[in-house]
Design a protein around this motif. Sequence first.
Motif, PDB file in Angstrom:
ATOM      1  N   VAL A  32      -9.379  10.606 -11.977  1.00 18.20           N
ATOM      2  CA  VAL A  32      -8.712  10.935 -10.467  1.00 18.20           C
ATOM      3  C   VAL A  32      -7.124  11.120 -10.736  1.00 18.20           C
ATOM      4  O   VAL A  32      -6.554  10.075 -11.102  1.00 18.20           O
ATOM      5  CB  VAL A  32      -9.134  10.257  -9.392  1.00 18.20           C
ATOM      6  N   ASP A  33      -6.417  12.174 -10.347  1.00 12.71           N
ATOM      7  CA  ASP A  33      -5.111  12.206 -10.350  1.00 12.71           C
ATOM      8  C   ASP A  33      -4.801  12.236  -8.768  1.00 12.71           C
ATOM      9  O   ASP A  33      -5.180  13.036  -8.055  1.00 12.71           O
ATOM     10  CB  ASP A  33      -4.388  13.510 -10.801  1.00 12.71           C
ATOM     11  N   LEU A  34      -3.934  11.278  -8.413  1.00 13.64           N
ATOM     12  CA  LEU A  34      -3.385  11.120  -7.218  1.00 13.64           C
ATOM     13  C   LEU A  34      -1.780  11.295  -6.875  1.00 13.64           C
ATOM     14  O   LEU A  34      -1.183  10.839  -7.828  1.00 13.64           O
ATOM     15  CB  LEU A  34      -3.669   9.619  -6.613  1.00 13.64           C
ATOM     16  N   LEU A  35      -1.451  12.053  -5.747  1.00 13.56           N
ATOM     17  CA  LEU A  35      -0.289  12.392  -5.495  1.00 13.56           C
ATOM     18  C   LEU A  35       0.460  11.443  -4.430  1.00 13.56           C
ATOM     19  O   LEU A  35      -0.309  11.390  -3.259  1.00 13.56           O
ATOM     20  CB  LEU A  35      -0.035  13.835  -5.186  1.00 13.56           C
ATOM     21  N   VAL A  36       1.537  10.765  -4.746  1.00 10.13           N
ATOM     22  CA  VAL A  36       2.195  10.165  -3.661  1.00 10.13           C
ATOM     23  C   VAL A  36       2.439  10.891  -2.538  1.00 10.13           C
ATOM     24  O   VAL A  36       3.282  11.792  -2.672  1.00 10.13           O
ATOM     25  CB  VAL A  36       3.244   9.019  -4.133  1.00 10.13           C
ATOM     26  N   VAL A  37       2.483  10.560  -1.186  1.00  5.29           N
ATOM     27  CA  VAL A  37       2.858  11.227  -0.180  1.00  5.29           C
ATOM     28  C   VAL A  37       3.633  10.252   0.877  1.00  5.29           C
ATOM     29  O   VAL A  37       3.118   9.105   0.888  1.00  5.29           O
ATOM     30  CB  VAL A  37       1.864  11.956   0.569  1.00  5.29           C
ATOM     31  N   LYS A  38       4.353  10.578   1.735  1.00  3.54           N
ATOM     32  CA  LYS A  38       5.042   9.794   2.728  1.00  3.54           C
ATOM     33  C   LYS A  38       4.568  10.335   3.968  1.00  3.54           C
ATOM     34  O   LYS A  38       4.509  11.650   4.471  1.00  3.54           O
ATOM     35  CB  LYS A  38       6.674  10.086   2.614  1.00  3.54           C
ATOM     36  N   ARG A  39       4.635   9.382   5.198  1.00  2.41           N
ATOM     37  CA  ARG A  39       4.580   9.847   6.391  1.00  2.41           C
ATOM     38  C   ARG A  39       5.398  10.796   6.840  1.00  2.41           C
ATOM     39  O   ARG A  39       6.398  10.666   6.456  1.00  2.41           O
ATOM     40  CB  ARG A  39       4.528   8.654   7.445  1.00  2.41           C
ATOM     41  N   ALA A  58       0.754  -1.245  -0.158  1.00  6.32           N
ATOM     42  CA  ALA A  58       0.000  -0.096  -0.011  1.00  6.32           C
ATOM     43  C   ALA A  58       0.848   1.358  -0.051  1.00  6.32           C
ATOM     44  O   ALA A  58       1.880   1.338   0.590  1.00  6.32           O
ATOM     45  CB  ALA A  58      -0.891   0.096   1.118  1.00  6.32           C
ATOM     46  N   GLN A  59       0.450   2.362  -0.549  1.00 10.41           N
ATOM     47  CA  GLN A  59       1.234   3.503  -0.485  1.00 10.41           C
ATOM     48  C   GLN A  59       0.042   4.661  -0.365  1.00 10.41           C
ATOM     49  O   GLN A  59      -1.221   4.695  -0.633  1.00 10.41           O
ATOM     50  CB  GLN A  59       1.953   4.009  -1.998  1.00 10.41           C
ATOM     51  N   LEU A  60       0.649   5.654   0.317  1.00 13.20           N
ATOM     52  CA  LEU A  60      -0.349   6.733   0.749  1.00 13.20           C
ATOM     53  C   LEU A  60      -0.496   7.959  -0.530  1.00 13.20           C
ATOM     54  O   LEU A  60       0.653   8.096  -1.145  1.00 13.20           O
ATOM     55  CB  LEU A  60       0.252   7.330   1.999  1.00 13.20           C
ATOM     56  N   VAL A  61      -1.802   8.197  -0.754  1.00  9.88           N
ATOM     57  CA  VAL A  61      -1.741   9.270  -1.721  1.00  9.88           C
ATOM     58  C   VAL A  61      -2.932  10.358  -1.492  1.00  9.88           C
ATOM     59  O   VAL A  61      -3.619   9.912  -0.474  1.00  9.88           O
ATOM     60  CB  VAL A  61      -2.294   8.599  -3.282  1.00  9.88           C
ATOM     61  N   LEU A  62      -2.674  11.547  -2.054  1.00  8.88           N
ATOM     62  CA  LEU A  62      -3.668  12.395  -2.038  1.00  8.88           C
ATOM     63  C   LEU A  62      -4.400  12.921  -3.312  1.00  8.88           C
ATOM     64  O   LEU A  62      -3.465  13.016  -4.356  1.00  8.88           O
ATOM     65  CB  LEU A  62      -3.084  13.706  -1.539  1.00  8.88           C
TER      66      LEU A  62
END
Length: 197
Positions: A90-97, A70-74
């Motif tokens: 939908v365009d999703l941007l990968v984010v990191k903790r 799994a990866q976090l996205v906004l």
Amino acid sequence: MAHEIKLAASARTEFGKGASRRLRRAGQVPAVVYGHGADPVHIALPGHETLLALRTANALLSISVDGGAAQLVLPKQVQRDPIKGFLEHVDLLVVKRGEKVSVEVPLVVTGADKEDRVLVIDQQTLTLEVEATHIPSEITVDVSGLEIGAQLTAAELVLPEGAVYAGEPDDLILSITQTRAAAQAGDEAEGAEAAAE
């Protein structure tokens, strides 16, 4: 604060309008995941679950593609059908903790129910720099103690810990003005006092 919404996605191998239409007919939403220097990944998201997830502003999604990690996205851009409202892409941007991101957060005003005044809101949303896993759902401002003529600037906002307003401290957020009827009543009372002297 944001909580992660888990979505299972599948990789897309077909592209173009026809392929996207077939996906939507099958109850899925075409999407692309990008960011952090990686090549964009084209995926298909479950339509209903994605629609529900994106009702929340700045929804933090945990996406696994074909059962992978799994990866976090906004969500950065959401295209909806202008008439029916269904999701088109939908365009999703990968984010990191721990990573700071720039997001638009809705401004919610309470205590503005006095009849002699008008609330003028200059900014419906606030651009904040905030940790990706701690995005507030809204910023609430209580104006019940403010008098007519009062102004609230960005510097006076109470933001959650770690959140920083992205604009200038003296940016006007809202102001309180007198209603036209109250102003006229005040003018008439002054006129009557002057006439009585």
